[in-house]
Design a protein around this motif. Structure first.
Motif, short mmCIF file in Angstrom:
data_model
loop_
_atom_site.label_atom_id
_atom_site.label_comp_id
_atom_site.label_asym_id
_atom_site.label_seq_id
_atom_site.Cartn_x
_atom_site.Cartn_y
_atom_site.Cartn_z
N THR A 261 0.86 -1.18 0.00
CA THR A 261 0.00 0.00 0.00
C THR A 261 0.90 1.23 0.00
O THR A 261 1.82 1.34 0.81
CB THR A 261 -0.91 0.00 1.24
N LEU A 262 0.64 2.15 -0.92
CA LEU A 262 1.48 3.32 -1.08
C LEU A 262 0.86 4.54 -0.41
O LEU A 262 -0.29 4.90 -0.69
CB LEU A 262 1.69 3.63 -2.57
N GLU A 263 1.64 5.16 0.45
CA GLU A 263 1.24 6.44 0.99
C GLU A 263 1.37 7.51 -0.12
O GLU A 263 2.09 7.31 -1.10
CB GLU A 263 2.12 6.82 2.17
N PRO A 264 0.66 8.63 0.01
CA PRO A 264 0.81 9.69 -1.00
C PRO A 264 2.28 10.07 -1.19
O PRO A 264 2.99 10.32 -0.22
CB PRO A 264 0.00 10.85 -0.40
N GLY A 265 2.71 10.06 -2.46
CA GLY A 265 4.10 10.41 -2.76
C GLY A 265 5.07 9.26 -2.74
O GLY A 265 6.22 9.42 -3.15
N GLN A 266 4.64 8.09 -2.27
CA GLN A 266 5.55 6.95 -2.23
C GLN A 266 5.70 6.32 -3.62
O GLN A 266 4.84 6.45 -4.49
CB GLN A 266 5.05 5.88 -1.25
N SER A 267 6.82 5.60 -3.78
CA SER A 267 7.08 4.90 -5.03
C SER A 267 7.51 3.47 -4.75
O SER A 267 8.04 3.17 -3.68
CB SER A 267 8.17 5.62 -5.84
N LEU A 268 7.28 2.62 -5.72
CA LEU A 268 7.78 1.24 -5.69
C LEU A 268 8.49 1.01 -7.02
O LEU A 268 7.87 1.08 -8.08
CB LEU A 268 6.64 0.23 -5.53
N ILE A 269 9.79 0.75 -6.95
CA ILE A 269 10.61 0.56 -8.15
C ILE A 269 11.17 -0.85 -8.12
O ILE A 269 11.76 -1.27 -7.12
CB ILE A 269 11.77 1.58 -8.21
N VAL A 270 11.00 -1.57 -9.23
CA VAL A 270 11.44 -2.97 -9.31
C VAL A 270 12.46 -3.12 -10.42
O VAL A 270 12.26 -2.64 -11.54
CB VAL A 270 10.24 -3.90 -9.56
N SER A 271 13.58 -3.78 -10.11
CA SER A 271 14.58 -4.16 -11.12
C SER A 271 14.74 -5.67 -11.11
O SER A 271 14.71 -6.29 -10.05
CB SER A 271 15.93 -3.50 -10.82
N GLY A 272 14.91 -6.25 -12.29
CA GLY A 272 15.06 -7.70 -12.36
C GLY A 272 15.64 -8.14 -13.68
O GLY A 272 15.91 -7.33 -14.58
N ASP A 273 15.82 -9.45 -13.80
CA ASP A 273 16.45 -10.01 -15.00
C ASP A 273 15.44 -10.51 -16.02
O ASP A 273 15.79 -11.19 -16.97
CB ASP A 273 17.42 -11.13 -14.62
N GLN A 274 14.14 -10.13 -15.84
CA GLN A 274 13.11 -10.62 -16.75
C GLN A 274 12.97 -9.79 -18.02
O GLN A 274 12.30 -10.20 -18.95
CB GLN A 274 11.74 -10.64 -16.03
N ARG A 298 24.51 -11.55 -10.54
CA ARG A 298 23.90 -12.85 -10.27
C ARG A 298 23.47 -13.02 -8.81
O ARG A 298 23.20 -14.13 -8.36
CB ARG A 298 24.89 -13.99 -10.60
N TYR A 299 23.40 -11.94 -8.05
CA TYR A 299 23.13 -12.07 -6.62
C TYR A 299 21.68 -12.43 -6.33
O TYR A 299 21.38 -13.09 -5.34
CB TYR A 299 23.46 -10.76 -5.92
N CYS A 300 20.76 -11.96 -7.18
CA CYS A 300 19.34 -12.25 -6.99
C CYS A 300 18.66 -12.18 -8.35
O CYS A 300 19.31 -11.87 -9.37
CB CYS A 300 18.70 -11.26 -6.01
N ARG A 301 17.37 -12.48 -8.38
CA ARG A 301 16.62 -12.41 -9.64
C ARG A 301 15.85 -11.09 -9.76
O ARG A 301 15.59 -10.62 -10.86
CB ARG A 301 15.62 -13.57 -9.72
N GLN A 302 15.49 -10.52 -8.62
CA GLN A 302 14.66 -9.32 -8.65
C GLN A 302 14.80 -8.58 -7.34
O GLN A 302 15.02 -9.18 -6.29
CB GLN A 302 13.19 -9.73 -8.87
N ILE A 303 14.69 -7.26 -7.41
CA ILE A 303 14.70 -6.45 -6.20
C ILE A 303 13.67 -5.34 -6.34
O ILE A 303 13.49 -4.79 -7.43
CB ILE A 303 16.10 -5.88 -5.91
N ALA A 304 12.97 -5.05 -5.25
CA ALA A 304 11.98 -3.98 -5.21
C ALA A 304 12.38 -3.00 -4.12
O ALA A 304 12.78 -3.41 -3.02
CB ALA A 304 10.59 -4.55 -4.94
N VAL A 305 12.26 -1.72 -4.42
CA VAL A 305 12.60 -0.67 -3.46
C VAL A 305 11.37 0.20 -3.23
O VAL A 305 10.80 0.76 -4.18
CB VAL A 305 13.78 0.19 -3.94
#
Length: 362
Positions: A261-274, A298-305
């Protein structure tokens, strides 16, 4: 009071109630959605609420114009009439200072900040290395598309991969200090003639954040911006509920990993190998390059911030993807990136979260 007068008064009351109800229905914000296909090599979807379709169109037209300008300004592959962009800077800044716009100067300054915050894992001056992998990916994908991936000659394709010597030579020209920014003069200069910029690690998030802030200033109160998985919330829905965003599974067959759930002004950024990858000899070669090994990370497949600024979310998602999880966790704990939390997804399907991730403690 006569029966006729009572009936008249009742009729007036009903008419007043109907008028108020009709007015409310007409002024209640309605939900709209707009999709663009020509920004930052991805699909951008904006969903939100406005009092009328005309108001929504005006808001999204202005939002699109802001994002399109950033798309063109930060492009390293094409040039545009009447605009000095990064393609121009890469071509000219070794010969002498190049005058740039305030927006481009601000992005490059942010790139230097991101370099410091991630210990160099996010480096906009690494274009020499990144271009070798970009060119290899384009050539191998084209060859596989022409013959079919399973029918392609792997030995011939292997020869298209960047070799260690070429990567080492390129890595000698990615010193961030060779990027000389003169804010007072508004110019960019390359102290190393072979320096090459690539802002792919930060540009989309930075543009998304600035465009969202501008839209808020214009009066857009409720929207969710999604540029290829980079999500930024504006306000809440009209009933006060928060916007939500998801972290998808590692592949199409996998269920979503998380929803936040995003508060006003929040962001969710995802990086991955897909995205932006090719497979050769059973190995997936993607676009997120570990600048220490100069190979796909090669440390992970995906990360979300999850955080309060989409630009920082973009920089951190790239930087953390290209660091061992313990290094990334230490970076988040250091206090240099306040308010950011991360989720790592690994090949075996397991996940790891940092303190601050919703519902998690570590």
């Amino acid at each position: 009071m006569s029966r006729r007068l009572l009936a008249a008064l009742a009729g007036l009351a009903l008419a007043a109630v109907f008028a108020v109800s009709f007015y409310r229905d007409r002024t209640q914000p309605q939900e709209y959605s707009t999709t663009w296909w020509d920004l930052f090599d991805t699909v951008t979807v904006v969903t939100g609420y406005a009092a009328s379709e005309a108001e929504w169109q005006a808001q999204t037209d202005a939002l699109y114009a802001d994002l399109l300008r950033c798309h063109q300004l930060f492009d390293i592959y094409a040039r545009y009439d009447g605009l000095v962009n990064l393609a121009d800077v890469n071509a000219q800044a070794a010969a002498g200072p190049v005058a740039v716009s305030d927006d481009l100067m601000a992005l490059l300054q942010f790139g230097k900040e991101a370099y410091d915050a991630t210990g160099g894992a996010c480096n906009i001056a690494a274009g020499t290395v990144l271009s070798l992998w970009h060119d290899a990916r384009e050539a191998i994908q084209a060859a596989q598309a022409a013959t079919g991936e399973s029918a392609a000659d792997d030995s011939a394709l292997r020869a298209l991969l960047p070799d260690g010597a070429a990567l080492a030579q390129a890595a000698a020209h990615m010193d961030i200090d060779s990027l000389v920014l003169d804010e007072a003069a508004g110019t960019v200069f390359f102290a190393d003639p072979q320096l090459k910029l690539d802002v792919g690690a930060i540009a989309k998030g930075w543009a998304l954040e600035r465009a969202a802030q501008a839209a808020e200033a214009r009066g857009l109160e409720s929207a969710l911006l999604n540029a290829g998985g980079s999500v930024r919330a504006i306000g809440t829905k009209p009933d006060g509920t928060r916007w939500t965003a998801g972290v998808r599974g590692l592949d199409e067959a996998y269920p979503p990993l998380a929803e936040v759930t995003l508060e006003p002004g929040q962001s969710l950024i995802v990086s991955g190998d897909q995205e932006r990858y090719f497979t050769l000899d059973g190995v997936r070669y993607h676009h997120l390059i570990d600048l220490q090994t100069r190979q796909p990370a090669r440390y992970c497949r995906q990360i979300a911030v999850l955080g309060q600024d989409a630009g920082w979310g973009d920089a951190l998602s790239t930087g953390l993807f290209c660091l061992a999880p313990e290094q990334g966790a230490a970076l988040l704990d250091s206090g240099g990136t306040p308010g950011a939390a991360a989720l790592w997804a690994f090949e075996d399907g397991s996940i790891q979260t940092s303190p601050g991730w919703p519902g998690q403690t570590g």
